[in-house]
Scaffold this active site. Structure first.
Site, short mmCIF file in Angstrom:
data_model
loop_
_atom_site.label_atom_id
_atom_site.label_comp_id
_atom_site.label_asym_id
_atom_site.label_seq_id
_atom_site.Cartn_x
_atom_site.Cartn_y
_atom_site.Cartn_z
CG HIS A 122 -45.40 71.20 38.73
ND1 HIS A 122 -45.95 71.70 37.57
CD2 HIS A 122 -44.66 72.22 39.26
CE1 HIS A 122 -45.56 72.96 37.40
NE2 HIS A 122 -44.78 73.29 38.41
CB CYS A 130 -48.89 61.41 55.50
SG CYS A 130 -49.66 61.88 57.08
CB CYS A 184 -49.36 59.65 61.72
SG CYS A 184 -49.72 60.81 60.37
N GLY A 221 -43.57 71.72 24.78
CA GLY A 221 -44.96 71.53 25.14
C GLY A 221 -45.42 72.28 26.36
CG LEU A 265 -44.18 69.06 21.24
CD1 LEU A 265 -45.37 69.98 21.05
CD2 LEU A 265 -43.79 69.02 22.71
#
Length: 278
Positions: A122, A130, A184, A221, A265
């Protein structure tokens, strides 16, 4: 099977002893570092309203709200330290027992603990992309630009949300100035996968390849509620790759798990690493 025996970690250690283990980690691995999750035990009663990709790209007001809140909250994430669970995973890798690490987390704590070649499913909060030119830049550089663009703007951090932002008042958000790409002039976005956004296909294929070659898929987890991570458990089960899960609370993949441990954990993984690296 769900392992409830007093020495459940010994059962898991026996399964992992031959190596080629692929770790799939989620937000529950980082809660002991002070980073909240959306679905673990500590999340009960806390509203989960993450930013969606469609909202972010479709509304300048939404982007202003996101960047104002994240400008305050991300320092909590970047200031977090790896916990015992992260260090245990890194120890397993150093001892040659891991074939790879896939993480759904965006906090960089696996790497901070010493892990290498982590596949960030992720993305990561310490980078900015950008949407115009595709340039990726460090979050620290954007932080400096936002500070310069907002002299005198202050907001106290309350409770930090799982995606690294905090709740601010409408007045605080309205007074915040956002900046665009220095190259840009395009829209800047954190280099993370928002809800409603797809993970890049080449990265997904790399994760599938790791899963298919694994001796064991070790899930740590995560409730596996979203398909982003659950698909790898499904693929492993389909190919008869053993699946082991360590998580507090039930997960979507429990029916596919050969070993399932419901326990904190940090202590569980430390015990596991001690057994396998002694």
């Amino acid at each position: 099977m769900t392992v409830f025996a007093p020495d459940a970690t010994a059962v898991l250690a026996d399964l992992l002893a031959d190596g080629d283990v692929v770790v799939l980690s989620g937000a529950g691995l980082s809660t002991e570092s002070g980073i909240p999750d959306y679905r673990g035990p500590a999340a009960r009663g806390r509203p989960a309203t993450p930013m969606t990709y469609q909202t972010f790209v479709g509304s300048e007001a939404a982007r202003r709200r996101y960047w104002a809140r994240s400008h305050v909250g991300w320092r909590h994430v970047t200031g977090a330290a790896p916990n015992a669970g992260h260090r245990a995973v890194a120890a397993l890798q150093r001892h040659g027992l891991l074939a790879g690490i896939i993480t759904q987390n965006v906090d960089g704590l696996h790497q901070a603990a010493g892990a290498r070649d982590v596949l960030e499913l992720h993305g990561a909060l310490d980078r900015v992309v950008c949407l115009g030119c595709g340039a990726r830049t460090p979050r620290a550089a954007l932080d400096a630009r936002l500070r310069a663009a907002n002299p005198g703007w202050t907001a106290a951090a309350g409770a930090v949300n799982p995606d690294g932002d905090v709740v601010l008042t409408d007045a605080q958000v309205a007074a915040f100035r956002i900046v665009d790409c220095a190259g840009c002039g395009g829209v800047l976005k954190p280099d993370v996968v928002f809800f409603g956004e797809n993970v890049a296909r080449p990265l997904v294929e790399r994760c599938f390849a790791l899963t298919e070659r694994a001796g064991t898929l070790l899930v740590l987890g995560t409730s596996l509620t979203v398909m982003s991570g659950y698909r790898f458990v499904r693929r492993a089960a389909r190919l008869a790759v053993p699946v082991a899960i360590v998580n507090q609370g039930p997960t979507r993949g429990d029916a596919d798990a050969l070993v399932r441990i419901d326990a904190p954990l940090g202590t569980t993984l430390t015990d596991l690493a001690d057994r396998l690296t002694a």
